[in-house]
Design a protein around this motif. Structure first.
Motif, PDB file in Angstrom:
ATOM      1  N   GLY A  33       2.231  -8.583 -10.707  1.00  0.00           N
ATOM      2  CA  GLY A  33       2.492  -8.195  -9.329  1.00  0.00           C
ATOM      3  C   GLY A  33       3.922  -8.493  -8.923  1.00  0.00           C
ATOM      4  O   GLY A  33       4.536  -9.445  -9.417  1.00  0.00           O
ATOM      5  N   TRP A  45       3.784  -4.056  -5.567  1.00  0.00           N
ATOM      6  CA  TRP A  45       3.370  -3.323  -6.759  1.00  0.00           C
ATOM      7  C   TRP A  45       2.417  -4.215  -7.536  1.00  0.00           C
ATOM      8  O   TRP A  45       2.703  -5.385  -7.754  1.00  0.00           O
ATOM      9  CB  TRP A  45       4.565  -2.966  -7.642  1.00  0.00           C
ATOM     10  CG  TRP A  45       4.136  -2.374  -8.949  1.00  0.00           C
ATOM     11  CD1 TRP A  45       3.809  -1.084  -9.194  1.00  0.00           C
ATOM     12  CD2 TRP A  45       3.955  -3.074 -10.187  1.00  0.00           C
ATOM     13  NE1 TRP A  45       3.427  -0.929 -10.513  1.00  0.00           N
ATOM     14  CE2 TRP A  45       3.511  -2.141 -11.135  1.00  0.00           C
ATOM     15  CE3 TRP A  45       4.112  -4.400 -10.581  1.00  0.00           C
ATOM     16  CZ2 TRP A  45       3.234  -2.484 -12.451  1.00  0.00           C
ATOM     17  CZ3 TRP A  45       3.826  -4.754 -11.889  1.00  0.00           C
ATOM     18  CH2 TRP A  45       3.403  -3.784 -12.815  1.00  0.00           C
ATOM     19  N   VAL A  46       1.275  -3.678  -7.932  1.00  0.00           N
ATOM     20  CA  VAL A  46       0.373  -4.365  -8.852  1.00  0.00           C
ATOM     21  C   VAL A  46       0.004  -3.392  -9.959  1.00  0.00           C
ATOM     22  O   VAL A  46      -0.256  -2.218  -9.717  1.00  0.00           O
ATOM     23  CB  VAL A  46      -0.908  -4.923  -8.175  1.00  0.00           C
ATOM     24  CG1 VAL A  46      -0.598  -6.112  -7.317  1.00  0.00           C
ATOM     25  CG2 VAL A  46      -1.638  -3.875  -7.393  1.00  0.00           C
ATOM     26  N   GLY A  82      -5.783   2.031  -3.640  1.00  0.00           N
ATOM     27  CA  GLY A  82      -4.545   1.508  -3.070  1.00  0.00           C
ATOM     28  C   GLY A  82      -4.390   1.828  -1.598  1.00  0.00           C
ATOM     29  O   GLY A  82      -3.844   1.035  -0.831  1.00  0.00           O
ATOM     30  N   MET A  85      -6.619  -0.563   0.382  1.00  0.00           N
ATOM     31  CA  MET A  85      -6.077  -1.908   0.278  1.00  0.00           C
ATOM     32  C   MET A  85      -4.813  -2.048   1.129  1.00  0.00           C
ATOM     33  O   MET A  85      -4.611  -3.072   1.790  1.00  0.00           O
ATOM     34  CB  MET A  85      -5.767  -2.253  -1.185  1.00  0.00           C
ATOM     35  CG  MET A  85      -5.398  -3.712  -1.383  1.00  0.00           C
ATOM     36  SD  MET A  85      -4.965  -4.137  -3.091  1.00  0.00           S
ATOM     37  CE  MET A  85      -6.499  -3.847  -3.940  1.00  0.00           C
ATOM     38  N   LEU A  99       2.318   0.039  -0.835  1.00  0.00           N
ATOM     39  CA  LEU A  99       1.567  -0.519  -1.957  1.00  0.00           C
ATOM     40  C   LEU A  99       1.477   0.484  -3.087  1.00  0.00           C
ATOM     41  O   LEU A  99       1.042   1.619  -2.899  1.00  0.00           O
ATOM     42  CB  LEU A  99       0.153  -0.911  -1.503  1.00  0.00           C
ATOM     43  CG  LEU A  99      -0.796  -1.402  -2.602  1.00  0.00           C
ATOM     44  CD1 LEU A  99      -0.311  -2.708  -3.214  1.00  0.00           C
ATOM     45  CD2 LEU A  99      -2.205  -1.557  -2.059  1.00  0.00           C
ATOM     46  N   TYR A 101      -0.607   0.665  -6.295  1.00  0.00           N
ATOM     47  CA  TYR A 101      -1.747   0.085  -6.999  1.00  0.00           C
ATOM     48  C   TYR A 101      -1.919   0.872  -8.290  1.00  0.00           C
ATOM     49  O   TYR A 101      -2.430   1.992  -8.285  1.00  0.00           O
ATOM     50  CB  TYR A 101      -3.003   0.150  -6.120  1.00  0.00           C
ATOM     51  CG  TYR A 101      -4.201  -0.524  -6.723  1.00  0.00           C
ATOM     52  CD1 TYR A 101      -4.393  -1.895  -6.578  1.00  0.00           C
ATOM     53  CD2 TYR A 101      -5.156   0.198  -7.437  1.00  0.00           C
ATOM     54  CE1 TYR A 101      -5.489  -2.529  -7.124  1.00  0.00           C
ATOM     55  CE2 TYR A 101      -6.258  -0.432  -7.985  1.00  0.00           C
ATOM     56  CZ  TYR A 101      -6.424  -1.789  -7.830  1.00  0.00           C
ATOM     57  OH  TYR A 101      -7.516  -2.413  -8.387  1.00  0.00           O
ATOM     58  N   SER A 102      -1.444   0.310  -9.382  1.00  0.00           N
ATOM     59  CA  SER A 102      -1.459   1.010 -10.671  1.00  0.00           C
ATOM     60  C   SER A 102      -2.410   0.340 -11.653  1.00  0.00           C
ATOM     61  O   SER A 102      -2.040   0.013 -12.778  1.00  0.00           O
ATOM     62  CB  SER A 102      -0.030   1.068 -11.236  1.00  0.00           C
ATOM     63  OG  SER A 102       0.806   1.767 -10.351  1.00  0.00           O
ATOM     64  N   GLN A 111     -10.357  -4.747  -8.443  1.00  0.00           N
ATOM     65  CA  GLN A 111      -9.705  -4.491  -7.159  1.00  0.00           C
ATOM     66  C   GLN A 111      -9.914  -5.667  -6.202  1.00  0.00           C
ATOM     67  O   GLN A 111      -8.978  -6.120  -5.542  1.00  0.00           O
ATOM     68  CB  GLN A 111     -10.233  -3.209  -6.542  1.00  0.00           C
ATOM     69  CG  GLN A 111      -9.592  -2.879  -5.210  1.00  0.00           C
ATOM     70  CD  GLN A 111     -10.180  -1.638  -4.568  1.00  0.00           C
ATOM     71  OE1 GLN A 111     -10.919  -0.892  -5.191  1.00  0.00           O
ATOM     72  NE2 GLN A 111      -9.850  -1.421  -3.321  1.00  0.00           N
ATOM     73  N   GLU A 115      -6.944  -8.090  -4.847  1.00  0.00           N
ATOM     74  CA  GLU A 115      -6.697  -8.206  -3.410  1.00  0.00           C
ATOM     75  C   GLU A 115      -6.752  -9.671  -2.968  1.00  0.00           C
ATOM     76  O   GLU A 115      -5.944 -10.109  -2.147  1.00  0.00           O
ATOM     77  CB  GLU A 115      -7.689  -7.368  -2.611  1.00  0.00           C
ATOM     78  CG  GLU A 115      -7.320  -7.268  -1.158  1.00  0.00           C
ATOM     79  CD  GLU A 115      -8.090  -6.207  -0.398  1.00  0.00           C
ATOM     80  OE1 GLU A 115      -7.974  -6.193   0.840  1.00  0.00           O
ATOM     81  OE2 GLU A 115      -8.791  -5.386  -1.009  1.00  0.00           O
TER      82      GLU A 115
END
Length: 132
Positions: A33, A45-46, A82, A85, A99, A101-102, A111, A115
């Protein structure tokens, strides 16, 4: 469970953007992250160690609604993990959230874990002194 995290290097205190990173392992998936904390917004970014940037969602509060509005800027549709979230994080932070979310959308337990980890990191960030 946590493998570490880092804060912006010494001397970066005067910067308007603070950078934070973390790594963790959830169900054999290594999650990385990156959080860029700015005055009134966050870029988060995650993803996995492979480092893809597959999507980007934005969420923010407006004076017209109690719930944040959100919109996909890049990647899949508004019903992607994403997007939801980003809305929840924006509500918690009372700030604009970008965000990416990859991570696999087929793993809802991942998820939730991610989070939770983001909430942990963001709580530490919000408790840290802000640059002048």
């Amino acid at each position: 469970m946590a493998e570490g995290g880092s804060q912006a290097p010494a001397g970066a205190e005067a910067s308007m953007i603070q950078e934070y990173t973390f790594q963790d392992k959830f169900n054999e998936v290594k999650v990385c992250g990156l959080i860029l904390a700015m005055k009134d917004s966050y870029m988060i970014w995650v993803g996995t160690a492979a480092g893809s940037f597959n999507s980007l969602d934005v969420a923010m509060k407006t004076p017209m609604d109690t719930m944040p509005v959100s919109c996909p800027l890049m990647g899949s549709s508004a019903d992607a993990p994403g997007n939801a979230m980003a809305k929840r994080l924006s509500m918690k932070l009372k700030a604009q959230v970008f965000l990416s979310y990859s991570l696999p959308a087929t793993m809802p337990e991942l998820q939730l874990a991610v989070e939770g980890r983001l909430a942990q990191e963001l709580k530490k960030i919000s408790a840290a002194p802000t640059p002048a």
